[in-house]
Design a protein around this motif. Structure first.
Motif: not given
Length: 294
Positions: A25, A28-29, A35, A80, A82
């Motif tokens: 996570r 991703f961010h 994702g 995310i 997704l």
């Protein structure tokens, strides 16, 4: 403390302590991670019945599927942006098979008590519907478009009717009920019906104590930034700029010397505390990023 130092210290904490899920996570961010990597890790928490368990909710240690971990899987996919079609298909199957005759999903099943669990994760019966987590589960199933073939099926309609009836006859008992109202109302396609419920929710949100406005408050309370983790949050209209800035300053100061953020409730064990701190640290970083602090 500079924004780069906040992020660097948090990264060290996460890579030294957090679950793979929360590291992905973070990637991703904050590091351009895909994702799909988050989805692949999330998939390991899903059971054959389509629901989620295996301590995805860190205080429910049982391997079998439970409603709130299944809700968490939807939240992560929403986070995310997704929604995985196969994962959603499994969740729909799980919700279908666990919808009660009058609609609604239980808060927790008795099977949770067969393994280590926080005190609040217990029940005497498996046949009591609860707005938490039914409201947000159905709200997010409305929101996603990866797999929507089930939305005209009887079990889904039964859950929707249960939620409308609950909203008409109850008020939220706290934060965890309130976010269920919000998610469902924000995502239901029945906009005319929804609009008649906003004033009830607004009146509740405006009550003293529902949104904790004291940034120094201790214990398990839901403060301004829990309700408003981004400027786009619905509850933002109840928050002044001064309150927002004071809570953002305090949030940054709450980063601990190891780089992570603390939890505000009693941990089940040292291991679960570390797992939760990984989750919370990513959440706090997301909030600081949303308000352009980092």
């Amino acid at each position: 403390m500079s924004e780069s130092v906040i992020l660097s210290r948090a990264k060290d904490f996460l890579y030294g302590n957090a679950r793979l899920l929360d590291r992905k996570r973070f990637e991703f961010h904050f590091e351009g991670g895909p994702g799909e990597d988050v989805i692949e890790v999330l998939r390991t928490y899903q059971n054959r019945d389509g629901g989620f368990g295996n301590a995805l909710e860190c205080d429910i240690r049982c391997p079998s599927s439970q409603p709130v971990p299944t809700e968490m899987a939807l939240l992560i996919m929403d986070e995310i942006g997704l929604f995985d079609r196969d994962m959603i298909r499994g969740i729909a199957s799980y919700v279908r098979d666990h919808t009660l005759p009058g609609g609604g999903i239980p808060f927790v099943y008795r099977s949770a008590a067969e393994y280590p669990h926080a005190p609040w994760w217990k029940t005497e019966a498996d046949d009591q519907p609860a707005i938490n987590p039914t409201g947000r589960m159905i709200g997010l199933l409305y929101k996603q478009q990866a797999y929507a073939d089930f939305m005209d099926e009887e079990w889904f309609t039964r859950n929707v009717n249960y939620i409308w009836n609950a909203l008409a006859s109850e008020t939220p008992e706290g934060y965890h009920d309130g976010v269920q109202w919000l998610s469902f109302l924000e995502n239901t396609p029945e906009t005319d019906r929804r609009d008649s419920h906003w004033p009830l929710l607004d009146a509740w949100l405006a009550r003293p104590g529902v949104i904790e406005r004291n940034p120094y408050a201790k214990g398990y309370v839901q403060k301004v930034l829990d309700w408003c983790p981004s400027p786009a949050s619905y509850a933002s209209k109840f928050i002044t700029d001064d309150e927002r800035y004071r809570h953002l300053d305090m949030l940054a100061l709450q980063q601990q010397t190891d780089g992570g953020w603390p939890i505000s409730w009693e941990a089940l064990s040292p291991g679960t505390e570390t797992e939760w701190r990984g989750w919370i640290t990513v959440e706090r970083l997301r909030t600081l990023r949303a308000y352009e602090i980092i």
